[in-house]
Enzyme design. Structure first.
Site, PDB file in Angstrom:
ATOM      1  CG  HIS A 150     115.423  58.279  17.294  1.00 65.52           C
ATOM      2  ND1 HIS A 150     114.288  58.076  16.551  1.00 65.52           N
ATOM      3  CD2 HIS A 150     116.233  59.074  16.548  1.00 65.52           C
ATOM      4  CE1 HIS A 150     114.391  58.715  15.389  1.00 65.52           C
ATOM      5  NE2 HIS A 150     115.550  59.331  15.369  1.00 65.52           N
ATOM      6  CG  ASP A 195     112.063  77.082  30.838  1.00 63.34           C
ATOM      7  OD1 ASP A 195     112.924  77.932  30.527  1.00 63.34           O
ATOM      8  OD2 ASP A 195     110.840  77.298  30.748  1.00 63.34           O
ATOM      9  NE  ARG A 232     118.689  62.914  18.196  1.00 57.25           N
ATOM     10  CZ  ARG A 232     119.058  61.952  17.343  1.00 57.25           C
ATOM     11  NH1 ARG A 232     119.535  62.288  16.150  1.00 57.25           N
ATOM     12  NH2 ARG A 232     118.989  60.679  17.681  1.00 57.25           N
ATOM     13  CD  GLU A 242     117.993  64.068  11.146  1.00 59.79           C
ATOM     14  OE1 GLU A 242     118.456  62.941  11.395  1.00 59.79           O
ATOM     15  OE2 GLU A 242     117.427  64.753  12.018  1.00 59.79           O
ATOM     16  CB  ALA A 246     120.444  56.509  10.239  1.00 61.54           C
ATOM     17  CG  ASP A 247     116.476  59.966   9.928  1.00 60.22           C
ATOM     18  OD1 ASP A 247     115.579  59.198   9.546  1.00 60.22           O
ATOM     19  OD2 ASP A 247     116.625  60.282  11.120  1.00 60.22           O
TER      20      ASP A 247
END
Length: 262
Positions: A50, A89, A75, A154, A179-180
């Site tokens: 996000h 990588d 994430r 989520e 939240a999700d």
């Protein structure tokens, strides 16, 4: 000279004698990431879902965190084998893969984390920071031991499948996104969301898989820790900066009048 990489998130969880405490690095700034790493937190979660953080910006953030005891966790934006390969990588050892709602999606994330024959990760370690350009001994053979996977539950479907997800070999931890999850459940009451989260924690405990929660409210963090959470993430750099700046400035500004005009 051979280089030894830092312990992964899985290593950190296995050696912990208490729940771990994490913070988000979402500003895409290496300097701010370093400040968060120096906060005393056990974990710094670099958010590439996000925020503007991409592969190019990730490396300096990892380098900034490296000098501190905090474990860096990245994430990724989606459960995508190409993105996961690129983040690994670039030197991310511990990843969070969002929106994992089924056992099959968890297996796909595990496969993306591992080289053949254990998975499908493309082999290019000689060109990559992951192996420190071959300075990490036997990186390809040992890579599955040098990375850690956390899947993010989520959705309502993910909660229903939590036991199956937790049982997947190669899933080192589950992270619940409040939240999700609340949105997926139709924004029910706080108690209903809490109950769903606790059910995931209980599924993880039954499977021996650590579960953590994003819990910025202290009461929520306390509640989930009491329920058996292995880690909580309690703040983000951008929200701390925004709230502190507003509070500092707002103390000296006039309030709006009754009409709402300034």
């Amino acid at each position: 000279m051979p280089i030894r990489l830092k312990p992964t998130f899985a290593d950190r969880l296995a050696s912990a004698d208490r729940p771990l405490v994490g913070v988000w690095a979402a500003s895409a700034s290496p300097l701010v990431a370093e400040i968060m790493a120096g906060s005393g937190a056990d974990l710094v979660l670099v958010d590439g879902e996000h925020t503007p953080v991409g592969v190019d910006g990730l490396v300096p953030m990892l380098q900034a965190i490296e000098a501190y005891d905090a474990t860096a966790i990245v994430r990724v934006p989606w459960n995508d084998a190409v993105v996961i390969k690129q983040m690994l990588d670039a030197g991310a050892q511990s990843l969070v893969v969002p929106m994992v709602s089924t056992q099959e999606e968890a297996v796909a994330a595990v496969q993306a984390m591992r080289y053949p024959p254990r998975g499908i990760r493309g082999i290019g370690s000689a060109l990559a920071r992951a192996s420190r350009w071959t300075a990490v001994p036997d990186y390809v053979a040992r890579a599955h031991e040098l990375v850690a996977l956390t899947v993010q539950v989520e959705t309502a479907e993910g909660v229903a499948n939590a036991a199956a997800i937790a049982a997947v070999e190669g899933v080192d931890a589950i992270f619940v996104g409040l939240a999700d999850l609340a949105g997926s459940l139709g924004f029910p009451s706080a108690d209903e969301v809490r109950a769903a989260v606790v059910s995931v924690i209980e599924a993880g405990l039954a499977a021996g898989t650590p579960v953590g929660v994003n819990a910025f409210a202290p009461a929520d963090a306390d509640h989930y820790l009491a329920a058996g959470a292995s880690f909580v993430v309690v703040a983000a750099d951008v929200t701390l900066l925004a709230s502190s700046a507003r509070a500092a400035v707002g103390r000296l500004l006039p309030t709006d009048d009754a009409s709402g005009a300034y």
